[in-house]
Design a protein around this motif. Sequence first.
Motif, PDB file in Angstrom:
ATOM      1  N   ALA A  28      91.206  93.462  32.653  1.00 44.26           N
ATOM      2  CA  ALA A  28      90.156  93.678  31.646  1.00 44.26           C
ATOM      3  C   ALA A  28      89.335  92.405  31.457  1.00 44.26           C
ATOM      4  O   ALA A  28      88.093  92.441  31.378  1.00 44.26           O
ATOM      5  N   ALA A  29      90.033  91.263  31.404  1.00 40.91           N
ATOM      6  CA  ALA A  29      89.311  89.990  31.229  1.00 40.91           C
ATOM      7  C   ALA A  29      88.379  89.756  32.426  1.00 40.91           C
ATOM      8  O   ALA A  29      87.235  89.312  32.261  1.00 40.91           O
ATOM      9  N   ALA A  30      88.874  90.065  33.628  1.00 40.20           N
ATOM     10  CA  ALA A  30      88.073  89.841  34.841  1.00 40.20           C
ATOM     11  C   ALA A  30      86.799  90.662  34.786  1.00 40.20           C
ATOM     12  O   ALA A  30      85.740  90.234  35.255  1.00 40.20           O
ATOM     13  N   HIS A  31      86.877  91.849  34.188  1.00 38.55           N
ATOM     14  CA  HIS A  31      85.716  92.727  34.068  1.00 38.55           C
ATOM     15  C   HIS A  31      84.619  92.035  33.249  1.00 38.55           C
ATOM     16  O   HIS A  31      83.437  92.100  33.571  1.00 38.55           O
ATOM     17  N   LEU A  32      85.050  91.346  32.195  1.00 43.99           N
ATOM     18  CA  LEU A  32      84.098  90.617  31.349  1.00 43.99           C
ATOM     19  C   LEU A  32      83.580  89.371  32.085  1.00 43.99           C
ATOM     20  O   LEU A  32      82.385  89.059  32.065  1.00 43.99           O
ATOM     21  N   LEU A  33      84.498  88.677  32.782  1.00 42.05           N
ATOM     22  CA  LEU A  33      84.163  87.376  33.367  1.00 42.05           C
ATOM     23  C   LEU A  33      83.228  87.468  34.564  1.00 42.05           C
ATOM     24  O   LEU A  33      82.419  86.569  34.803  1.00 42.05           O
ATOM     25  N   ARG A  34      83.331  88.537  35.331  1.00 38.97           N
ATOM     26  CA  ARG A  34      82.590  88.605  36.590  1.00 38.97           C
ATOM     27  C   ARG A  34      81.068  88.531  36.388  1.00 38.97           C
ATOM     28  O   ARG A  34      80.330  88.146  37.279  1.00 38.97           O
ATOM     29  N   ALA A  35      80.612  88.886  35.163  1.00 38.74           N
ATOM     30  CA  ALA A  35      79.171  88.893  34.919  1.00 38.74           C
ATOM     31  C   ALA A  35      78.661  87.543  34.400  1.00 38.74           C
ATOM     32  O   ALA A  35      77.466  87.349  34.236  1.00 38.74           O
ATOM     33  N   LEU A  36      79.581  86.606  34.144  1.00 44.31           N
ATOM     34  CA  LEU A  36      79.157  85.349  33.508  1.00 44.31           C
ATOM     35  C   LEU A  36      78.784  84.282  34.534  1.00 44.31           C
ATOM     36  O   LEU A  36      79.143  84.374  35.703  1.00 44.31           O
ATOM     37  N   LYS A  37      78.078  83.261  34.049  1.00 45.64           N
ATOM     38  CA  LYS A  37      77.503  82.272  34.986  1.00 45.64           C
ATOM     39  C   LYS A  37      78.345  81.011  35.125  1.00 45.64           C
ATOM     40  O   LYS A  37      78.235  80.283  36.096  1.00 45.64           O
ATOM     41  N   SER A  38      79.147  80.706  34.085  1.00 44.09           N
ATOM     42  CA  SER A  38      79.984  79.520  34.227  1.00 44.09           C
ATOM     43  C   SER A  38      81.202  79.627  33.316  1.00 44.09           C
ATOM     44  O   SER A  38      81.214  80.413  32.354  1.00 44.09           O
ATOM     45  N   PHE A  39      82.216  78.837  33.659  1.00 46.17           N
ATOM     46  CA  PHE A  39      83.494  78.903  32.948  1.00 46.17           C
ATOM     47  C   PHE A  39      83.877  77.508  32.458  1.00 46.17           C
ATOM     48  O   PHE A  39      83.791  76.550  33.220  1.00 46.17           O
ATOM     49  N   ILE A  40      84.295  77.452  31.205  1.00 45.80           N
ATOM     50  CA  ILE A  40      84.812  76.175  30.695  1.00 45.80           C
ATOM     51  C   ILE A  40      86.246  76.413  30.210  1.00 45.80           C
ATOM     52  O   ILE A  40      86.489  77.271  29.357  1.00 45.80           O
ATOM     53  N   TYR A  41      87.173  75.680  30.781  1.00 50.89           N
ATOM     54  CA  TYR A  41      88.588  75.804  30.412  1.00 50.89           C
ATOM     55  C   TYR A  41      88.949  74.650  29.474  1.00 50.89           C
ATOM     56  O   TYR A  41      88.626  73.492  29.779  1.00 50.89           O
ATOM     57  N   LEU A  42      89.603  74.983  28.372  1.00 48.75           N
ATOM     58  CA  LEU A  42      89.936  73.957  27.392  1.00 48.75           C
ATOM     59  C   LEU A  42      91.413  73.967  27.039  1.00 48.75           C
ATOM     60  O   LEU A  42      92.024  75.038  26.881  1.00 48.75           O
ATOM     61  N   GLY A  43      91.977  72.773  26.918  1.00 43.90           N
ATOM     62  CA  GLY A  43      93.363  72.644  26.466  1.00 43.90           C
ATOM     63  C   GLY A  43      93.569  71.233  25.957  1.00 43.90           C
ATOM     64  O   GLY A  43      92.806  70.329  26.294  1.00 43.90           O
ATOM     65  N   ARG A  44      94.578  71.067  25.156  1.00 46.32           N
ATOM     66  CA  ARG A  44      94.925  69.723  24.672  1.00 46.32           C
ATOM     67  C   ARG A  44      96.325  69.378  25.135  1.00 46.32           C
ATOM     68  O   ARG A  44      97.146  70.268  25.360  1.00 46.32           O
ATOM     69  N   ASP A  45      96.590  68.074  25.216  1.00 49.39           N
ATOM     70  CA  ASP A  45      97.929  67.582  25.548  1.00 49.39           C
ATOM     71  C   ASP A  45      98.441  68.281  26.818  1.00 49.39           C
ATOM     72  O   ASP A  45      97.698  68.411  27.785  1.00 49.39           O
ATOM     73  N   ILE A  46      99.643  68.794  26.813  1.00 48.28           N
ATOM     74  CA  ILE A  46     100.261  69.334  28.032  1.00 48.28           C
ATOM     75  C   ILE A  46      99.501  70.559  28.580  1.00 48.28           C
ATOM     76  O   ILE A  46      99.651  70.924  29.745  1.00 48.28           O
ATOM     77  N   TYR A  47      98.640  71.164  27.741  1.00 56.00           N
ATOM     78  CA  TYR A  47      97.866  72.322  28.211  1.00 56.00           C
ATOM     79  C   TYR A  47      96.618  71.897  28.995  1.00 56.00           C
ATOM     80  O   TYR A  47      96.034  72.705  29.710  1.00 56.00           O
ATOM     81  N   TYR A  48      96.232  70.635  28.858  1.00 56.86           N
ATOM     82  CA  TYR A  48      95.027  70.178  29.568  1.00 56.86           C
ATOM     83  C   TYR A  48      95.186  70.236  31.096  1.00 56.86           C
ATOM     84  O   TYR A  48      94.308  70.776  31.788  1.00 56.86           O
ATOM     85  N   PRO A  49      96.299  69.741  31.677  1.00 58.06           N
ATOM     86  CA  PRO A  49      96.429  69.868  33.148  1.00 58.06           C
ATOM     87  C   PRO A  49      96.373  71.324  33.615  1.00 58.06           C
ATOM     88  O   PRO A  49      95.876  71.617  34.704  1.00 58.06           O
ATOM     89  N   LEU A  50      96.844  72.234  32.755  1.00 57.29           N
ATOM     90  CA  LEU A  50      96.805  73.651  33.132  1.00 57.29           C
ATOM     91  C   LEU A  50      95.389  74.204  33.048  1.00 57.29           C
ATOM     92  O   LEU A  50      95.014  75.102  33.809  1.00 57.29           O
ATOM     93  N   ALA A  51      94.596  73.658  32.115  1.00 58.27           N
ATOM     94  CA  ALA A  51      93.184  74.053  32.050  1.00 58.27           C
ATOM     95  C   ALA A  51      92.485  73.631  33.348  1.00 58.27           C
ATOM     96  O   ALA A  51      91.690  74.387  33.923  1.00 58.27           O
ATOM     97  N   LEU A  52      92.810  72.426  33.825  1.00 61.82           N
ATOM     98  CA  LEU A  52      92.219  71.950  35.094  1.00 61.82           C
ATOM     99  C   LEU A  52      92.598  72.891  36.232  1.00 61.82           C
ATOM    100  O   LEU A  52      91.760  73.259  37.067  1.00 61.82           O
ATOM    101  N   GLU A  53      93.850  73.283  36.271  1.00 64.31           N
ATOM    102  CA  GLU A  53      94.308  74.173  37.346  1.00 64.31           C
ATOM    103  C   GLU A  53      93.623  75.543  37.242  1.00 64.31           C
ATOM    104  O   GLU A  53      93.201  76.122  38.250  1.00 64.31           O
ATOM    105  N   GLY A  54      93.486  76.052  35.996  1.00 62.50           N
ATOM    106  CA  GLY A  54      92.833  77.356  35.811  1.00 62.50           C
ATOM    107  C   GLY A  54      91.397  77.317  36.325  1.00 62.50           C
ATOM    108  O   GLY A  54      90.936  78.247  37.007  1.00 62.50           O
ATOM    109  N   ALA A  55      90.692  76.221  36.011  1.00 67.75           N
ATOM    110  CA  ALA A  55      89.291  76.106  36.449  1.00 67.75           C
ATOM    111  C   ALA A  55      89.210  76.015  37.972  1.00 67.75           C
ATOM    112  O   ALA A  55      88.319  76.586  38.595  1.00 67.75           O
ATOM    113  N   LEU A  56      90.154  75.298  38.575  1.00 69.57           N
ATOM    114  CA  LEU A  56      90.144  75.176  40.043  1.00 69.57           C
ATOM    115  C   LEU A  56      90.380  76.547  40.687  1.00 69.57           C
ATOM    116  O   LEU A  56      89.677  76.926  41.631  1.00 69.57           O
ATOM    117  N   LYS A  57      91.345  77.297  40.156  1.00 63.63           N
ATOM    118  CA  LYS A  57      91.607  78.631  40.724  1.00 63.63           C
ATOM    119  C   LYS A  57      90.347  79.483  40.636  1.00 63.63           C
ATOM    120  O   LYS A  57      89.984  80.188  41.571  1.00 63.63           O
TER     121      LYS A  57
END
Length: 610
Positions: free
Chosen positions: A458-487
């Motif tokens: 369902a999320a992918a359905h919303l995302l496919r129409a968008l132009k850019s993605f910003i992933y946000l996280g703090r502390d230990i979640y920040y490296p995972l935000a980087l990985e999410g954006a790379l994927k």
Amino acid sequence: MCGIIGYVGFRDSKEVLLNGLEKIQYRGYDSMGLLIVTKQGFKRVRSVGDIRQLRKKVADAGGNSGSWGLGHSRWATHGPPVEANAHPHKAEHIYIVHNGIIENAEELKAWLKGPFLSETDSEVVAHCILDSYKKNSSLKEAVFDTISKIKGEYAIAVMSEKDPNELIAFKKGPSLVIGLGEKEIFLSSDAQVFLPYTNRVIFLKDGEMAHIQNRETLYFYSDKKQKIDKPITLLDSYFTETEKKGYPYYMLKEIYEQPDCIANLIETHVNKKACKVEVGINNEKDFLDQIVQKGRCNIVACGSSYYAALYGKYAIEKGSRISIGVDMASEFRYRSPVLSSRTPLLLISQSGETADTLAVMRMAQELSLPVLSLCNVAHSSLDRGASAQLYMSAGMEKGVASTKAFTSTLFILFLLSIVLGRKKGSLSLSEEQKIIPSLLLFPDQMKEVLSREKECVAAAHLLRALKSFIYLGRDIYYPLALEGALKMKELTYIHAAAYPAGEMKHGPLALVDADTAIVGLAPKSHVSKKTFSNLEEARSRGGKMIVVGTRGDKESVSLSDCFLSIPSCNTYLSSILCVLPLQLIAYHTACSLGHNVDQPRNLAKSVTVE
Ligand code: F6R
């Protein structure tokens, strides 16, 4: 990044080479080619695209087969992926396949006569060998002469129509392995190519040459041109054959294998009876004690492995109060890092063949620093070169985008943070014993997250129409935000970036509009309230909100256009759980855009050039 294979034996070399190329096309799939020595002479077939196109072209070409040959899978460095740039390259009677980069190709081109029919640096090597051959009349001497002229890091395999019963291979940098069968000899960038036929292998070292004279005779030479004996290694543990097992892509299969990978690591490294983590390290068994004694360790890696290293820094520093330096290998090797003597180095690489990471290993060897490798591929160059070894043990990862090797790395780093914490005295045994039940529960929690794949569709359905993605996280979640954006960017080809959530106001907030997806990692933790505030600020600027949060958490639900839930658990484990929906949204967005997620454009799984 390219893959090289060669065969000398009694089988139909066309089939051996095509099957081999199918296995090493993870190294590059821009174009492919092979050379078969038939009774009627040398026959070369090349095509743009992956193994399917080459198979078709070989079938269309028909004709006789033979029992010698070379093959190549290309990832373009010099010149676009067109047939003229595909290997094998030839200069009159000389044929070569090449992996790596020839740094002085332009100078050599100006000096050699040509004619050059491609834009590659590789073709120059064929001409250089031809030029030397004219003076030496010996293929071996011509190759020796050529390697004294060419600069860079490379692996090559060479044949000549004038010496159809010789095959020469040379390595300086990228891996090259010989396989010894019964009356047959294999050559490849990766031993898995010939494992169906033999597990007896010889790894060439830098500066060494293999000279195959017939299917039972081969000699090895050092860079001083002296004959040398080489040890045979028996590969007992290597990946077994992998199939898609009904999944449309390897990547999806590998996403679903993650709970089993973690369960396997728990079996190996967690002593359930003693309620204790026991990470087994090969060779230098006291490596972790060396880290504790030094009070410092540097972790170096590339890409997703680098993001895992960053997670390791956060987890280990918090858990053990040991200072962890983290670098990208491509930067570390050139930025003159201050390396105090005997400071241990942890190098992380799924493939164990990443050129920059290997260069850091060589730097460390020159400085006599202890090196611990964390690889997925046993017997890879990094695994063999390091002084101590640890394994991701994730099984073969075929999808170019790393998934199960990444989460396995995170889990091992979390285990290391526990052991180092205990050894340093920052974590008591009773505290450790409290963590163990959550570790044991973790594979089932991963399964539970994967069972909610529909939320990600369902999320992918919303995302496919968008132009850019910003992933946000703090502390230990920040490296995972980087990985999410790379994927997301590597699979969908849409721009994605990640920031520590607190950094948005310092500039990136200007990017946010109604075409921007904000993917927030905000499971309940000591930083979730702060992250919510930053997400709210992005939402007020029109961003579409995808929030990964703790199931039932009203605050994250109310913030989201799409809520991706994970179960409540320890912060270090919840950050690993977060990556599962991030993998799935990238996968489904890419699928809905019609991309081949196992082979994203312009990429290759093993990055063997810098
Ligand atoms: C991204 C990805 C790459 C690799 C990187 C390092 O999905 O897979 O970023 O992580 O190329 O590769 P290894 O770990 O083999 O050194």
